[in-house]
Write a protein that holds these residues in place. Sequence first.
Motif, PDB file in Angstrom:
ATOM      1  N   GLY A  58       0.791  -1.229   0.000  1.00 45.28           N
ATOM      2  CA  GLY A  58       0.000   0.000   0.000  1.00 45.28           C
ATOM      3  C   GLY A  58       0.818   1.272   0.000  1.00 45.28           C
ATOM      4  N   ASP A  79      -4.353   4.823  -0.787  1.00 44.81           N
ATOM      5  CA  ASP A  79      -5.658   4.467  -0.221  1.00 44.81           C
ATOM      6  C   ASP A  79      -6.097   5.418   0.889  1.00 44.81           C
ATOM      7  N   HIS A 112      -3.900   8.248  -8.542  1.00 49.04           N
ATOM      8  CA  HIS A 112      -4.737   7.286  -7.815  1.00 49.04           C
ATOM      9  C   HIS A 112      -6.108   7.869  -7.447  1.00 49.04           C
TER      10      HIS A 112
END
Length: 156
Positions: A58, A79, A112
Amino acid sequence: MIAVRPATAADVPAMSRVLIASITELCGPDHGGAPERLVTWTANKTPEGVAHMLASPGLRMLVAELDGQVAAVGAVVPDKGEVSLNYVDPAARFRGVSKALLSALEAELRVHGVVEAQLTSTTTARAFYHAAGWSEDATPVACMGGEGHRMRKRLG
């Protein structure tokens, strides 16, 4: 010349050196020279710790090179929409390396789909982030045994 790129396993020793030097030499207002705070802060910045970070799925790690040498280390957690690392080699400070790295970290978050990024700044880096358009939340937070500053920036 400054070049920013994804970090690789071959960069780990240089990344460890930059992280530890930056924390030790530049973050004095945050650790106050207290040995126990330095030990805690740099514990995961050893080559083994950096290799572990680099392997974390991650976490996206980047390095900025100055004249072909790793001069800054950064990371984002897409994230969470977060810049989690941004450290510069003391010898490269005030040469545009940190700005180039931060810009690349923000671009990585944009890729992202992150619209508003966040980070926790040390006292040392606070003015740097303000100058780069980051705004501060009102309440200080704990950061590496000292006081940190939650900051946000709209990327989109």
